[in-house]
Enzyme design. Structure first.
Site, PDB file in Angstrom:
ATOM      1  N   LYS A  14       0.862  -1.195  -0.085  1.00 40.51           N
ATOM      2  CA  LYS A  14       0.090   0.086   0.035  1.00 40.51           C
ATOM      3  C   LYS A  14       0.873   1.262  -0.030  1.00 40.51           C
ATOM      4  O   LYS A  14       0.524   2.333  -0.750  1.00 40.51           O
ATOM      5  CB  LYS A  14      -0.821   0.082   1.207  1.00 40.51           C
ATOM      6  CG  LYS A  14      -2.045  -0.976   1.367  1.00 40.51           C
ATOM      7  CD  LYS A  14      -2.991  -0.757   2.388  1.00 40.51           C
ATOM      8  CE  LYS A  14      -2.458  -0.450   3.735  1.00 40.51           C
ATOM      9  NZ  LYS A  14      -1.948  -1.801   4.292  1.00 40.51           N
ATOM     10  N   ARG A  89     -10.132   1.038   9.110  1.00 34.06           N
ATOM     11  CA  ARG A  89      -9.605  -0.344   9.654  1.00 34.06           C
ATOM     12  C   ARG A  89     -10.920  -1.245  10.374  1.00 34.06           C
ATOM     13  O   ARG A  89     -10.709  -2.388  10.606  1.00 34.06           O
ATOM     14  CB  ARG A  89      -8.576  -0.269  10.753  1.00 34.06           C
ATOM     15  CG  ARG A  89      -7.326   0.213  10.016  1.00 34.06           C
ATOM     16  CD  ARG A  89      -6.517  -0.826   9.532  1.00 34.06           C
ATOM     17  NE  ARG A  89      -5.108  -1.115  10.096  1.00 34.06           N
ATOM     18  CZ  ARG A  89      -3.938  -0.426   9.708  1.00 34.06           C
ATOM     19  NH1 ARG A  89      -4.032   0.623   9.097  1.00 34.06           N
ATOM     20  NH2 ARG A  89      -2.894  -0.684  10.249  1.00 34.06           N
ATOM     21  N   ARG A 128      11.151  -6.178   6.272  1.00 35.61           N
ATOM     22  CA  ARG A 128      11.025  -4.607   6.052  1.00 35.61           C
ATOM     23  C   ARG A 128      11.931  -3.764   7.129  1.00 35.61           C
ATOM     24  O   ARG A 128      11.836  -4.187   8.296  1.00 35.61           O
ATOM     25  CB  ARG A 128       9.480  -4.166   6.125  1.00 35.61           C
ATOM     26  CG  ARG A 128       9.355  -2.721   6.011  1.00 35.61           C
ATOM     27  CD  ARG A 128       7.910  -2.394   5.695  1.00 35.61           C
ATOM     28  NE  ARG A 128       7.085  -2.635   6.868  1.00 35.61           N
ATOM     29  CZ  ARG A 128       5.576  -2.506   6.658  1.00 35.61           C
ATOM     30  NH1 ARG A 128       5.051  -1.951   5.465  1.00 35.61           N
ATOM     31  NH2 ARG A 128       5.062  -2.586   7.637  1.00 35.61           N
ATOM     32  N   ARG A 161      10.539  -1.723  12.398  1.00 34.86           N
ATOM     33  CA  ARG A 161       9.856  -0.996  13.029  1.00 34.86           C
ATOM     34  C   ARG A 161       9.466  -1.792  14.102  1.00 34.86           C
ATOM     35  O   ARG A 161       9.569  -2.978  14.070  1.00 34.86           O
ATOM     36  CB  ARG A 161       8.439  -0.702  12.374  1.00 34.86           C
ATOM     37  CG  ARG A 161       8.148   0.574  11.946  1.00 34.86           C
ATOM     38  CD  ARG A 161       7.294   0.842  10.845  1.00 34.86           C
ATOM     39  NE  ARG A 161       5.938   0.072  11.102  1.00 34.86           N
ATOM     40  CZ  ARG A 161       4.796   0.265  10.372  1.00 34.86           C
ATOM     41  NH1 ARG A 161       4.944   0.691   9.097  1.00 34.86           N
ATOM     42  NH2 ARG A 161       3.723  -0.293  10.639  1.00 34.86           N
ATOM     43  N   ARG A 172      -0.922  -8.713  13.890  1.00 38.93           N
ATOM     44  CA  ARG A 172      -1.647  -7.619  12.908  1.00 38.93           C
ATOM     45  C   ARG A 172      -2.316  -8.285  12.140  1.00 38.93           C
ATOM     46  O   ARG A 172      -3.199  -7.839  11.577  1.00 38.93           O
ATOM     47  CB  ARG A 172      -0.576  -6.798  12.320  1.00 38.93           C
ATOM     48  CG  ARG A 172      -0.184  -5.568  13.435  1.00 38.93           C
ATOM     49  CD  ARG A 172       1.088  -4.959  12.983  1.00 38.93           C
ATOM     50  NE  ARG A 172       1.003  -4.288  11.858  1.00 38.93           N
ATOM     51  CZ  ARG A 172       2.117  -3.913  11.257  1.00 38.93           C
ATOM     52  NH1 ARG A 172       3.420  -4.318  11.282  1.00 38.93           N
ATOM     53  NH2 ARG A 172       2.110  -2.923   9.996  1.00 38.93           N
TER      54      ARG A 172
HETATM   55  P1  AMP Z   1       0.300   0.850   9.580  1.00 41.55           P
HETATM   56  O1  AMP Z   1       1.480   1.718   9.294  1.00 41.55           O
HETATM   57  O2  AMP Z   1      -0.811   1.527   8.542  1.00 41.55           O
HETATM   58  O3  AMP Z   1       0.530  -0.378   9.642  1.00 41.55           O
HETATM   59  O4  AMP Z   1      -0.237   1.344  11.100  1.00 41.55           O
HETATM   60  C1  AMP Z   1       0.505   0.882  12.126  1.00 41.55           C
HETATM   61  C2  AMP Z   1      -0.431   0.871  13.336  1.00 41.55           C
HETATM   62  O5  AMP Z   1      -0.966   2.217  13.654  1.00 41.55           O
HETATM   63  C3  AMP Z   1      -1.556  -0.256  13.524  1.00 41.55           C
HETATM   64  O6  AMP Z   1      -0.847  -1.531  13.480  1.00 41.55           O
HETATM   65  C4  AMP Z   1      -2.338   0.513  14.450  1.00 41.55           C
HETATM   66  O7  AMP Z   1      -2.175   0.047  15.731  1.00 41.55           O
HETATM   67  C5  AMP Z   1      -2.452   1.795  14.130  1.00 41.55           C
HETATM   68  N1  AMP Z   1      -3.370   2.286  13.233  1.00 41.55           N
HETATM   69  C6  AMP Z   1      -3.320   2.631  11.972  1.00 41.55           C
HETATM   70  N2  AMP Z   1      -4.057   3.448  11.437  1.00 41.55           N
HETATM   71  C7  AMP Z   1      -5.422   2.633  12.096  1.00 41.55           C
HETATM   72  C8  AMP Z   1      -6.776   2.659  12.049  1.00 41.55           C
HETATM   73  N3  AMP Z   1      -7.165   3.302  11.142  1.00 41.55           N
HETATM   74  N4  AMP Z   1      -7.458   2.439  13.229  1.00 41.55           N
HETATM   75  C9  AMP Z   1      -6.799   1.922  14.170  1.00 41.55           C
HETATM   76  N5  AMP Z   1      -5.513   1.565  14.341  1.00 41.55           N
HETATM   77  C10 AMP Z   1      -4.779   2.323  13.471  1.00 41.55           C
END
Ligand code: AMP
Length: 216
Positions: A14, A89, A128, A161, A172
């Site tokens: 993404k 999400r 990653r 990360r 996740r």
């Molecule tokens: P990402 O970079 O999109 O993988 O997001 C990293 C982390 O941020 C996720 O594992 C969640 O803990 C939190 N997060 C990001 N976007 C959301 C969302 N829309 N709703 C809830 N938690 C989120």
């Protein structure tokens, strides 16, 4: 004017596609994960709260997320559209977001769902690495930096990360299947879903997205 959502689990590509879509269609990419990481880095009250969930791969509570997204979308640069990466999400977030858009007499044009096999996702995510400073992304096998451990773009150290550890990635993935996967059906019913095969070259994935959007 293009209002888009990018759907797909971590490791689906993404982030990479978001950059290209944003450049081609001149819309800002809004990544909730990136916004949250910035808050964590700056130790804001929101960041300190969000970190508790993010560390272990759990979702940040809906109420907190929605407030942050709505605030961001009110900014000037979103007037001509936006690309959301990592939001919504949950079905609750999607419903609240629909209400928000309706109040502005707006709606989503397309939801792009990038699909990749589970094992490939885990492999891509655990390998990653990201630059601590500029956020550029690498992969230890598929896209290593020129000098091990150092960012090609800005020369700072690259790191894994905290939520890309195997344990957190597994968590996740489970959370994605349970909480986010239902959004595929949610947007399919609305007739705005485009399904894209994410196990192709980056260029082919991008081309399929452009074709699905039908806007040159
Ligand atoms: P990402 O970079 O999109 O993988 O997001 C990293 C982390 O941020 C996720 O594992 C969640 O803990 C939190 N997060 C990001 N976007 C959301 C969302 N829309 N709703 C809830 N938690 C989120």
């Amino acid at each position: 004017m293009l209002r888009l959502i990018l759907l797909g689990p971590q490791g689906a590509g993404k982030g990479t596609q978001a950059v290209r879509i944003g450049e081609k269609y001149q819309v800002p990419t809004i990544s909730t994960g990136a916004i949250f990481r910035e808050h964590v880095k700056n130790e804001t009250p929101f960041g300190l709260e969000a970190q508790k969930y993010m560390k272990g791969g759990d979702l940040v509570p809906d109420e907190l997320v929605i407030a942050i997204v709505e605030e961001r979308l009110k900014e000037e640069d979103c007037r001509n559209g936006f690309l959301l990466d990592g939001f919504p999400r949950t079905v609750c977030q999607a419903e609240r977001f629909d209400q928000f858009l309706k109040s502005l007499e707006q709606s989503i044009d397309k939801v792009i769902n990038i699909v990749v096999d589970k094992q490939v996702l885990i492999d891509r995510t655990v390998g990653r690495r990201v630059c601590k400073v500029c956020g550029a992304t690498y992969h230890i096998c598929y896209k290593p930096p020129k000098v091990e451990g150092i960012c090609d773009v800005c020369g700072n150290p690259i790191i894994q990360r905290e939520d890309d550890s195997e344990e957190a990635v597994t968590r996740r993935t489970e959370v994605y299947i349970k909480k986010t996967q239902p959004l595929v059906e949610y947007y399919n019913k609305k007739g705005v879903l485009a399904v894209i095969n994410g196990q192709q070259s980056m260029d082919k994935v991008f081309q399929d997205i452009v074709d699905a959007l039908g806007v040159k």
